[in-house]
Design a protein around this motif. Structure first.
Motif, PDB file in Angstrom:
ATOM      1  N   THR A  66      -0.624  16.140  -4.035  1.00  0.00           N
ATOM      2  CA  THR A  66      -0.952  15.800  -5.424  1.00  0.00           C
ATOM      3  C   THR A  66      -2.203  14.959  -5.573  1.00  0.00           C
ATOM      4  OG1 THR A  66       0.462  13.845  -5.293  1.00  0.00           O
ATOM      5  CG2 THR A  66       1.492  15.897  -6.096  1.00  0.00           C
ATOM      6  N   GLY A  67      -2.702  14.367  -4.487  1.00  0.00           N
ATOM      7  CA  GLY A  67      -3.927  13.566  -4.550  1.00  0.00           C
ATOM      8  C   GLY A  67      -3.764  12.282  -5.346  1.00  0.00           C
ATOM      9  N   LYS A  68      -2.558  11.736  -5.401  1.00  0.00           N
ATOM     10  CA  LYS A  68      -2.289  10.538  -6.204  1.00  0.00           C
ATOM     11  C   LYS A  68      -2.693   9.257  -5.481  1.00  0.00           C
ATOM     12  CE  LYS A  68       2.146  11.193  -6.855  1.00  0.00           C
ATOM     13  NZ  LYS A  68       3.508  11.106  -7.396  1.00  0.00           N
ATOM     14  N   TYR A  69      -3.027   8.249  -6.288  1.00  0.00           N
ATOM     15  CA  TYR A  69      -3.251   6.904  -5.775  1.00  0.00           C
ATOM     16  C   TYR A  69      -1.932   6.141  -5.671  1.00  0.00           C
ATOM     17  CZ  TYR A  69      -8.376   6.640  -6.001  1.00  0.00           C
ATOM     18  OH  TYR A  69      -9.715   6.806  -5.774  1.00  0.00           O
ATOM     19  N   MET A 126      -0.963  -2.855  -3.161  1.00  0.00           N
ATOM     20  CA  MET A 126      -1.942  -2.127  -2.364  1.00  0.00           C
ATOM     21  C   MET A 126      -1.466  -1.975  -0.918  1.00  0.00           C
ATOM     22  SD  MET A 126      -4.827  -0.544  -2.682  1.00  0.00           S
ATOM     23  CE  MET A 126      -5.699  -1.174  -4.110  1.00  0.00           C
ATOM     24  N   ALA A 127      -1.492  -0.729  -0.440  1.00  0.00           N
ATOM     25  CA  ALA A 127      -1.162  -0.457   0.961  1.00  0.00           C
ATOM     26  C   ALA A 127      -2.287  -1.080   1.798  1.00  0.00           C
ATOM     27  CB  ALA A 127      -1.076   1.049   1.200  1.00  0.00           C
ATOM     28  N   ILE A 128      -2.032  -1.598   2.844  1.00  0.00           N
ATOM     29  CA  ILE A 128      -0.892  -1.704   3.721  1.00  0.00           C
ATOM     30  C   ILE A 128      -0.233  -3.067   3.532  1.00  0.00           C
ATOM     31  CG2 ILE A 128      -0.383  -2.009   6.202  1.00  0.00           C
ATOM     32  CD1 ILE A 128      -2.228   0.266   6.771  1.00  0.00           C
ATOM     33  N   GLY A 129      -0.976  -4.057   3.076  1.00  0.00           N
ATOM     34  CA  GLY A 129      -0.457  -5.419   2.982  1.00  0.00           C
ATOM     35  C   GLY A 129       0.800  -5.579   2.156  1.00  0.00           C
ATOM     36  N   ALA A 130       0.886  -4.865   1.040  1.00  0.00           N
ATOM     37  CA  ALA A 130       2.043  -5.023   0.155  1.00  0.00           C
ATOM     38  C   ALA A 130       3.263  -4.230   0.616  1.00  0.00           C
ATOM     39  CB  ALA A 130       1.669  -4.600  -1.266  1.00  0.00           C
ATOM     40  N   ASP A 131       3.072  -3.245   1.485  1.00  0.00           N
ATOM     41  CA  ASP A 131       4.189  -2.361   1.855  1.00  0.00           C
ATOM     42  C   ASP A 131       5.382  -3.089   2.471  1.00  0.00           C
ATOM     43  OD1 ASP A 131       2.580  -0.358   0.831  1.00  0.00           O
ATOM     44  OD2 ASP A 131       2.055   0.468   2.788  1.00  0.00           O
ATOM     45  N   PRO A 132       5.195  -3.966   3.484  1.00  0.00           N
ATOM     46  CA  PRO A 132       6.371  -4.642   4.026  1.00  0.00           C
ATOM     47  C   PRO A 132       6.990  -5.637   3.044  1.00  0.00           C
ATOM     48  CG  PRO A 132       4.387  -5.382   5.163  1.00  0.00           C
ATOM     49  CD  PRO A 132       3.986  -4.251   4.264  1.00  0.00           C
ATOM     50  N   ILE A 133       6.191  -6.193   2.143  1.00  0.00           N
ATOM     51  CA  ILE A 133       6.722  -7.104   1.122  1.00  0.00           C
ATOM     52  C   ILE A 133       7.622  -6.317   0.176  1.00  0.00           C
ATOM     53  CG2 ILE A 133       6.140  -8.663  -0.783  1.00  0.00           C
ATOM     54  CD1 ILE A 133       3.391  -9.067   0.682  1.00  0.00           C
ATOM     55  N   THR A 134       7.120  -5.168  -0.266  1.00  0.00           N
ATOM     56  CA  THR A 134       7.906  -4.294  -1.139  1.00  0.00           C
ATOM     57  C   THR A 134       9.209  -3.900  -0.460  1.00  0.00           C
ATOM     58  OG1 THR A 134       5.882  -3.445  -2.164  1.00  0.00           O
ATOM     59  CG2 THR A 134       7.875  -2.105  -2.415  1.00  0.00           C
ATOM     60  N   GLY A 162      -9.195  -9.471  -5.759  1.00  0.00           N
ATOM     61  CA  GLY A 162      -9.798  -8.140  -5.851  1.00  0.00           C
ATOM     62  C   GLY A 162      -8.878  -6.987  -5.494  1.00  0.00           C
ATOM     63  N   SER A 163      -8.130  -7.128  -4.416  1.00  0.00           N
ATOM     64  CA  SER A 163      -7.240  -6.058  -3.964  1.00  0.00           C
ATOM     65  C   SER A 163      -6.150  -5.775  -5.001  1.00  0.00           C
ATOM     66  CB  SER A 163      -6.612  -6.438  -2.627  1.00  0.00           C
ATOM     67  OG  SER A 163      -5.701  -5.457  -2.211  1.00  0.00           O
ATOM     68  N   SER A 164      -5.529  -6.825  -5.503  1.00  0.00           N
ATOM     69  CA  SER A 164      -4.461  -6.632  -6.484  1.00  0.00           C
ATOM     70  C   SER A 164      -5.004  -6.173  -7.834  1.00  0.00           C
ATOM     71  CB  SER A 164      -3.632  -7.906  -6.651  1.00  0.00           C
ATOM     72  OG  SER A 164      -2.811  -8.091  -5.524  1.00  0.00           O
ATOM     73  N   LEU A 165      -6.198  -6.618  -8.194  1.00  0.00           N
ATOM     74  CA  LEU A 165      -6.790  -6.136  -9.446  1.00  0.00           C
ATOM     75  C   LEU A 165      -7.046  -4.633  -9.370  1.00  0.00           C
ATOM     76  CD1 LEU A 165      -9.163  -9.113 -10.289  1.00  0.00           C
ATOM     77  CD2 LEU A 165      -7.149  -8.378 -11.601  1.00  0.00           C
ATOM     78  N   LEU A 166      -7.467  -4.143  -8.202  1.00  0.00           N
ATOM     79  CA  LEU A 166      -7.652  -2.708  -8.015  1.00  0.00           C
ATOM     80  C   LEU A 166      -6.303  -1.990  -8.079  1.00  0.00           C
ATOM     81  CD1 LEU A 166      -9.462  -0.273  -7.441  1.00  0.00           C
ATOM     82  CD2 LEU A 166      -9.309  -0.841  -5.003  1.00  0.00           C
ATOM     83  N   VAL A 194       6.719   1.067  -5.299  1.00  0.00           N
ATOM     84  CA  VAL A 194       5.568   1.971  -5.249  1.00  0.00           C
ATOM     85  C   VAL A 194       4.585   1.453  -4.209  1.00  0.00           C
ATOM     86  CG1 VAL A 194       5.758   2.718  -7.657  1.00  0.00           C
ATOM     87  CG2 VAL A 194       4.257   0.796  -7.087  1.00  0.00           C
ATOM     88  N   MET A 195       3.766   2.366  -3.721  1.00  0.00           N
ATOM     89  CA  MET A 195       2.663   2.032  -2.821  1.00  0.00           C
ATOM     90  C   MET A 195       1.382   2.527  -3.484  1.00  0.00           C
ATOM     91  SD  MET A 195       4.209   2.998   0.937  1.00  0.00           S
ATOM     92  CE  MET A 195       4.153   4.740   0.620  1.00  0.00           C
ATOM     93  N   VAL A 196       0.364   1.697  -3.474  1.00  0.00           N
ATOM     94  CA  VAL A 196      -0.919   2.058  -4.064  1.00  0.00           C
ATOM     95  C   VAL A 196      -1.893   2.315  -2.918  1.00  0.00           C
ATOM     96  CG1 VAL A 196      -2.759   1.366  -5.640  1.00  0.00           C
ATOM     97  CG2 VAL A 196      -0.407   0.574  -6.034  1.00  0.00           C
ATOM     98  N   ARG A 197      -2.455   3.508  -2.915  1.00  0.00           N
ATOM     99  CA  ARG A 197      -3.385   3.902  -1.849  1.00  0.00           C
ATOM    100  C   ARG A 197      -4.783   3.361  -2.101  1.00  0.00           C
ATOM    101  NH1 ARG A 197      -1.821   8.096   1.325  1.00  0.00           N
ATOM    102  NH2 ARG A 197       0.125   9.135   0.773  1.00  0.00           N
ATOM    103  N   LYS A 198      -5.481   3.084  -0.994  1.00  0.00           N
ATOM    104  CA  LYS A 198      -6.893   2.702  -1.099  1.00  0.00           C
ATOM    105  C   LYS A 198      -7.742   3.924  -1.440  1.00  0.00           C
ATOM    106  CE  LYS A 198      -6.807  -1.369   1.722  1.00  0.00           C
ATOM    107  NZ  LYS A 198      -5.831  -1.851   2.520  1.00  0.00           N
TER     108      LYS A 198
END
Length: 181
Positions: A103-106, A67-75, A128-132, A92-96
């Motif tokens: 394309t309107g992608k998550y 999940m962006a933004i927290g996971a982005d620097p880890i990735t 919760g964040s990672s489950l989403l 990959v980055m997952v949008r909130k």
């Protein structure tokens, strides 16, 4: 090579705060871990990238992300260190929220349906964040294999992932900082 003690020291020095806090989960807490202060530091990025690659082992998935933004620097840290080591890995980055144009992608990044993914996260409380993020990645056709995090607060996240069939593996837990819930 991953240096757990150096990561503990860096988290204590830069990210661990005591006081009265409300977490993203809505829970009240007497301590807060602002791991962006670690993931966005070159020392922390190196330590986290090395630790996560060690957790991944020799059989790498095709993808890492969360999940962006927290996971982005880890990735980014994982991908960079994998590249330095000559290992093939993409992110990959997952949008909130979905993009309002294009394309309107998550889920963003160089992936194809059916590929395997490990979700990464900075701090896990309830999960919760990672489950989403998992839900959105699976809706995009990806196969989530596991969840990795820097720190587990030991407040139910591991159990929430297990209930959905996912294993949580972390570099640290709050016990590494002398905190017992």
């Amino acid at each position: 090579m991953y240096d757990k003690q150096a990561l503990i020291a860096l988290v204590k020095e830069t990210a661990l705060q005591f006081g009265d806090f409300t977490l993203a989960s809505g829970k009240k807490a007497t301590f807060y871990l602002d791991c962006r202060k670690v993931t966005l530091d070159s020392r922390g990025a190196k330590l986290i990238g090395a630790g996560m690659l060690e957790l991944l082992g020799d059989k790498l998935p095709q993808l890492v992300g969360g999940m962006a933004i927290g996971a982005d620097p880890i990735t980014a840290a994982i991908l960079t260190l994998a590249g330095v080591q000559g290992k093939q890995l993409r992110g990959v980055m997952v949008r909130k929220e979905p993009k309002q144009h294009g394309t309107g992608k998550y889920v963003e990044g160089p992936y194809a349906a059916g590929e395997e993914l490990v979700i990464v996260e900075d701090v896990v409380t309830t999960g919760g964040s990672s489950l989403l993020a998992i839900e959105r990645c699976e809706a995009a056709g990806l196969k989530v294999k596991r969840v990795f995090a820097i720190v587990d607060r030991l407040e139910g996240g591991r159990e929430a992932f297990a209930a959905k069939g996912y294993e949580l593996t972390t570099l640290l837990t709050i016990k590494d900082f002398g905190i017992n819930q």
